[in-house]
Design an enzyme around this catalytic site. Structure first.
Site, PDB file in Angstrom:
ATOM      1  N   GLY A  12      36.030 -21.169 -19.381  1.00 51.71           N
ATOM      2  CA  GLY A  12      34.829 -21.808 -18.830  1.00 51.71           C
ATOM      3  C   GLY A  12      34.542 -23.159 -19.440  1.00 51.71           C
ATOM      4  O   GLY A  12      33.402 -23.603 -19.465  1.00 51.71           O
ATOM      5  N   LEU A  14      35.687 -27.454 -19.606  1.00 48.46           N
ATOM      6  CA  LEU A  14      35.719 -28.466 -18.552  1.00 48.46           C
ATOM      7  C   LEU A  14      36.829 -28.216 -17.536  1.00 48.46           C
ATOM      8  O   LEU A  14      36.612 -28.331 -16.325  1.00 48.46           O
ATOM      9  CB  LEU A  14      35.895 -29.860 -19.155  1.00 48.46           C
ATOM     10  CG  LEU A  14      34.754 -30.361 -20.042  1.00 48.46           C
ATOM     11  CD1 LEU A  14      35.006 -31.803 -20.438  1.00 48.46           C
ATOM     12  CD2 LEU A  14      33.430 -30.250 -19.326  1.00 48.46           C
ATOM     13  N   ALA A  15      38.039 -27.896 -18.004  1.00 46.40           N
ATOM     14  CA  ALA A  15      39.160 -27.726 -17.076  1.00 46.40           C
ATOM     15  C   ALA A  15      38.932 -26.536 -16.143  1.00 46.40           C
ATOM     16  O   ALA A  15      39.102 -26.644 -14.927  1.00 46.40           O
ATOM     17  CB  ALA A  15      40.462 -27.543 -17.854  1.00 46.40           C
ATOM     18  N   HIS A 237      42.507 -34.922 -37.000  1.00 48.83           N
ATOM     19  CA  HIS A 237      41.476 -35.951 -36.844  1.00 48.83           C
ATOM     20  C   HIS A 237      41.128 -36.521 -38.213  1.00 48.83           C
ATOM     21  O   HIS A 237      40.940 -35.772 -39.162  1.00 48.83           O
ATOM     22  CB  HIS A 237      40.234 -35.347 -36.183  1.00 48.83           C
ATOM     23  CG  HIS A 237      39.268 -36.372 -35.668  1.00 48.83           C
ATOM     24  ND1 HIS A 237      38.512 -37.159 -36.509  1.00 48.83           N
ATOM     25  CD2 HIS A 237      38.954 -36.756 -34.407  1.00 48.83           C
ATOM     26  CE1 HIS A 237      37.758 -37.976 -35.771  1.00 48.83           C
ATOM     27  NE2 HIS A 237      38.007 -37.745 -34.494  1.00 48.83           N
ATOM     28  N   ARG A 286      44.493 -41.840 -34.175  1.00 55.56           N
ATOM     29  CA  ARG A 286      44.135 -40.818 -35.158  1.00 55.56           C
ATOM     30  C   ARG A 286      45.269 -40.449 -36.097  1.00 55.56           C
ATOM     31  O   ARG A 286      45.045 -40.206 -37.282  1.00 55.56           O
ATOM     32  CB  ARG A 286      43.640 -39.577 -34.423  1.00 55.56           C
ATOM     33  CG  ARG A 286      42.334 -39.850 -33.741  1.00 55.56           C
ATOM     34  CD  ARG A 286      41.895 -38.720 -32.862  1.00 55.56           C
ATOM     35  NE  ARG A 286      40.603 -39.060 -32.281  1.00 55.56           N
ATOM     36  CZ  ARG A 286      40.003 -38.347 -31.340  1.00 55.56           C
ATOM     37  NH1 ARG A 286      40.585 -37.259 -30.865  1.00 55.56           N
ATOM     38  NH2 ARG A 286      38.836 -38.722 -30.858  1.00 55.56           N
ATOM     39  N   GLU A 377      43.351 -28.413 -22.504  1.00 51.28           N
ATOM     40  CA  GLU A 377      44.077 -28.498 -23.776  1.00 51.28           C
ATOM     41  C   GLU A 377      45.211 -27.480 -23.868  1.00 51.28           C
ATOM     42  O   GLU A 377      46.179 -27.694 -24.596  1.00 51.28           O
ATOM     43  CB  GLU A 377      43.108 -28.319 -24.954  1.00 51.28           C
ATOM     44  CG  GLU A 377      43.751 -28.640 -26.307  1.00 51.28           C
ATOM     45  CD  GLU A 377      42.778 -28.578 -27.482  1.00 51.28           C
ATOM     46  OE1 GLU A 377      41.557 -28.606 -27.258  1.00 51.28           O
ATOM     47  OE2 GLU A 377      43.257 -28.510 -28.634  1.00 51.28           O
ATOM     48  N   SER A 392      40.612 -36.625 -23.939  1.00 58.12           N
ATOM     49  CA  SER A 392      40.703 -35.171 -23.757  1.00 58.12           C
ATOM     50  C   SER A 392      39.753 -34.688 -22.673  1.00 58.12           C
ATOM     51  O   SER A 392      40.138 -33.902 -21.805  1.00 58.12           O
ATOM     52  CB  SER A 392      40.451 -34.431 -25.058  1.00 58.12           C
ATOM     53  OG  SER A 392      39.158 -34.704 -25.535  1.00 58.12           O
ATOM     54  N   LEU A 393      38.510 -35.164 -22.688  1.00 58.05           N
ATOM     55  CA  LEU A 393      37.576 -34.751 -21.635  1.00 58.05           C
ATOM     56  C   LEU A 393      38.152 -35.171 -20.287  1.00 58.05           C
ATOM     57  O   LEU A 393      38.086 -34.437 -19.297  1.00 58.05           O
ATOM     58  CB  LEU A 393      36.207 -35.400 -21.848  1.00 58.05           C
ATOM     59  CG  LEU A 393      35.479 -35.022 -23.139  1.00 58.05           C
ATOM     60  CD1 LEU A 393      34.105 -35.676 -23.193  1.00 58.05           C
ATOM     61  CD2 LEU A 393      35.323 -33.525 -23.256  1.00 58.05           C
TER      62      LEU A 393
END
Lengths: 581, 246
Positions: A12, A14-15, A237, A286, A377, A392-393
């Site tokens: 559940g 974003l993807a 990161h 990064r 991801e 990524s979003l």
């Protein structure tokens, strides 16, 4: 072959939500499986923003430049056509989110505002304070609730994916899932299944990921014959804060808004990123920033207070700007560290953050099993050897959109519906999960599963993150195999038959061990340095031997991955040396 | 530092609650989640009894997902941001009272999401196809909207609200504030009457007793009472208008 078809979406974030929305727009009915209510998915943690080259600042930015920088930032390991499609779709995505009511920051004229992020010189990142992931997740969750209201979506909240149902023709026909509260295990039929289960940070024990990011679903599928690609590419990161339970992210947007990294050298502040990389300064990608911080702290012993930490400093920026643009992330620092970042520099250190690798998918987001799709991801497609911040979003939403559009095409070509498949197949798959869980319940050994996980996390963090050595990687593989042995001697701790979290956790642990092996073996065999994967023994990129996608396939007989390589499609941009100085 | 943790437990929705007490030695920087993780690793009570690990819900551990909300020393809040050093040597943990308990510290908060559905807490877009940018929004509106949209549906406001109880079906402050969020958006406003009607239904805005506990309890400083006051006016004007138009 379209009426009455059911689609299952697992995840559940974003993807998964975007895939659900687009599938519903195509009049497909969706069963949405999530561990928690969708609003609590890990996408909620994304802070800094989402990239789209709409060029509202008159800088001459364009999707072509975004495409080039994404491929370049990923050290040329990504297949280029899907990356190009994503960057071209990015402005549409941000406009769509804007139409959905995401409370993006605005310019005084009322237009969307954009900020800078790593690996680019352009203002390309749309943002909602420093809680952009949360805001976008909520917007998609609301749209899904709209479809739930109209009857197209049925939610299965609190259900965990436990197995794909794959028939004898090697076609995916549904899933087996378990209710984490009632502990009921059941099968669900579908003509297409979308896996959108996110990252795997928990394999490293502590990371910036939510505790639900175990990679369990990906691991299950890998063991069922789904190809797993580029597992060794794990993003660390550069700026996180330490904690006993997790490492909390301090967004790259802090540097995008002018935050500076420094430590003391010879008694004076030393802005080592700005000194070494005058062009990009604190906004180098990064992987590079993490290696530099690691070097300054671990090799040079110059960490603040003699510990592994450097300063991330925003004290020179005025309070009003900080509150409006970075309030959410500075609040996290203040709450968890008990210090005021507005007046005192923050203390940060690199932490495991993201997996570039994941389930192998084709340009239609379909795995090597027909009917089984993946987005977000958990798949490998968009970021190559290193992901740029705020991509990524974008890749989650774009991937979800592609899935939602490609499923109807797939269904048209399908000659048999899941409804035509006999119950035997589904019963057989359910039984295999049930017997696995029965075995877990009978485990009454001396090993504590939580301790085993801690050992795995420490082992992986120590040896398979920023700096990698072949002898240590070999040792890690042996140790993981030992942990797999010791897993058989664990104590299940909890015998209750309602809300037994240990039972599901033990299953996740078994899956984490298998995926840890994929990551480590991929790292061992890749004798070069590229993006996030860095070996001092092989410090150069080696395109001749390793401009290739790593493919891991599960070998049941030896219970370990077999590694092979696939060509990378570099037809659009010729690989060049990656430099940021 | 040495602490005693007292947990109110229940093995299933229908079983009887009981108490387990644990003694722990934790680091200064520990929060309630790391305490619960430690108990999970070694679930032995003060009397030396080995018990089932305590079940609890958590995810982000950064106070943005809302999952780990529970009562800590009598106050509803997120366990991840509850630092042990601020809680004293005795920590009493119990599940939220206003929601059905599933097991131990886990409750079912689905009524919040049902509330969001009732009030149509969404922007009615035509579709995901490209239609260019959304309507312009002023910085001022964005600032209010952003504050409202940080609500993580954690349930703390409902736990604090005396009007949310066994005898009422009050939709709660969080959902009401979301009505304001969508009504102030230019496209969202196109169905604002639907939302106002939903708020005027049974269990709606009139159930608010103006205790103002919600806004004090909210961990994200969502302007809850501001929203309720604003929507009280909007529903009043709307009902007058509806009367005149009929």
């Amino acid at each position: 072959m379209s009426s009455g078809c059911e689609v299952i979406v697992v995840g559940g974030g974003l993807a998964g939500l975007m895939a659900t929305i687009v599938a519903c727009e195509n009049n497909l009915r969706v069963k949405l499986f999530t561990l928690l209510p969708a609003k609590r998915s890990h996408s909620v943690c994304a802070q800094g923003g989402i990239n789209a080259s709409v060029n509202t600042k008159g800088e001459g930015d364009s999707p072509e430049i975004h495409f080039y920088e994404t491929v370049y930032g990923g050290d040329f390991l990504a297949n280029q056509p899907p990356v190009k499609a994503m960057c071209e779709n990015a402005p549409n995505i941000v406009y769509l989110l804007d139409r959905m009511g995401v409370m993006f920051n605005r310019t005084p004229e009322g237009f969307l505002d954009f900020r800078r992020f790593g690996g680019t010189q352009y203002h390309r990142t749309a943002f909602a304070g420093a809680t952009t992931g949360q805001q976008i997740l909520y917007a998609l969750d609301e749209q899904v609730r709209r479809f739930e209201s109209s009857g197209l979506v049925k939610k299965y909240t609190g259900w965990e994916f436990l197995r794909a149902v794959i028939d004898d023709d090697n076609i995916c026909r549904g899933i087996v899932a378990g209710n984490i509260h009632t502990q009921e295990i059941e099968y669900f039929k579908a003509d297409a299944v979308v896996i959108a289960t996110g990252g795997l940070g928990m394999i490293f024990g502590k990371s910036t990921n939510s505790v639900i990011c175990t990679g369990s679903a990906q691991s299950i599928l890998y063991k069922q014959g789904v190809k797993y690609a580029n597992g060794e590419f794990i993003q660390v990161h550069p700026t996180a804060i330490a904690g006993g339970d997790k490492l909390r992210l301090i967004s790259e947007s802090v540097r995008g808004e002018g935050g500076r990294i420094w430590t003391y050298k010879d008694g004076k502040p030393w802005y080592f990123l700005e000194e070494k990389y005058p062009k990009y300064g604190n906004l180098v990608p990064r992987d590079i920033a993490s290696r530099e911080i690691f070097n300054v702290c671990v090799n040079m012993g110059l960490g603040i207070d003699g510990k592994n930490q450097v300063y991330l400093d925003v004290t020179h920026i005025d309070r009003q700007t900080l509150e409006y643009k970075l309030g959410g992330v500075l609040e996290i620092y203040e709450k968890f560290m008990g210090e005021d970042p507005y007046t005192k520099p923050m203390k940060v250190f690199p932490a495991v953050h993201y997996t570039m690798g994941g389930l192998w998918v084709d340009y239609n987001q379909m795995t090597n099993i027909p009917g089984l799709f993946a987005a977000g991801e958990c798949e490998y497609q968009y970021h190559g050897a290193n992901r740029l911040g705020a991509n990524s979003l974008l890749s989650c939403i774009h991937g979800g959109m592609v899935v939602g559009k490609k499923i109807p095409e797939y269904l048209k070509g399908l000659d048999k519906s899941c409804a035509d498949i006999g119950e035997n197949l589904f019963e057989r798959e359910k039984k295999s999960v049930l017997s696995k869980f029965e075995r877990y319940k009978s485990l009454k050994g001396k090993e504590n599963p939580y301790h085993l996980h801690k050992e795995l996390g420490e082992l992986m963090t120590e040896n398979v993150t920023v700096i990698r050595y072949n002898d240590k990687l070999k040792m890690t593989i042996e140790k993981i195999k030992e942990l797999k042995e010791r897993f058989n001697k664990i104590d299940i701790l909890d015998n209750s038959d309602f809300g037994n979290q240990t039972l599901f956790y033990v299953n996740q642990l078994a899956n984490m061990l298998d995926l840890a092996l994929v990551i480590t073996k991929g790292a061992l065999l890749r004798n070069e340095s590229r993006g996030s994967h860095y070996k001092p023994e092989f410090p150069q990129r080696d395109d001749e031997n390793f401009l290739k996608t790593t493919i891991a396939i599960y070998d049941e007989k030896n219970d370990e991955p077999v590694i092979s390589y696939e060509e990378v499609d570099t037809s659009l941009i010729k690989p060049v040396t990656r430099k940021y100085d | 530092m040495k602490i005693r943790v007292i947990v109110e437990r229940r093995m299933s929705p229908v079983s009887t609650p009981y108490i387990n007490e644990f003694d722990l030695d934790v680091e200064e920087s520990a929060n309630v989640i790391s305490v619960l993780m430690e108990i999970r690793r070694n679930p032995v009570t003060v009397s030396g009894e080995k018990v089932a690990p305590v079940s609890f819900e958590c995810s982000c551990l950064e106070e943005v997902c809302g999952a780990c909300t529970m009562n800590i020393n009598g106050k509803a809040r997120q366990a991840c941001s509850a630092l042990v050093k601020d809680l004293g040597s005795k920590i009493y943990l119990s599940p939220l009272r206003k929601f059905p308990v599933l097991r131990d510290l886990i409750v079912d908060r689905k009524r919040i999401f049902e509330g969001l559905r009732r009030v149509k807490a969404w922007i009615p877009i035509d579709g995901t196809h490209g239609l260019g940018p959304g309507p312009k929004v002023s910085e001022k509106t964005q600032r209010i909207g952003y504050k409202l949209s940080r609500c993580m549906s954690c349930g703390v406001c409902m736990e604090a609200c005396p009007q949310v109880n066994d005898r009422s079906n009050f939709i709660g402050p969080a959902v009401i504030a979301q009505v304001l969020l969508f009504n102030l958006h230019p496209t969202g406003a196109m169905i604002k009457e639907d939302r106002l009607e939903a708020l005027m239904d049974e269990g709606g805005i009139s159930e608010c007793g103006n205790a103002q506990n919600c806004v004090k309890a909210c961990p994200k400083q969502v302007p809850l009472t501001f929203s309720i006051a604003k929507l009280n006016r909007d529903t009043l004007f709307y009902s007058i208008k509806r009367l005149l138009d009929s």
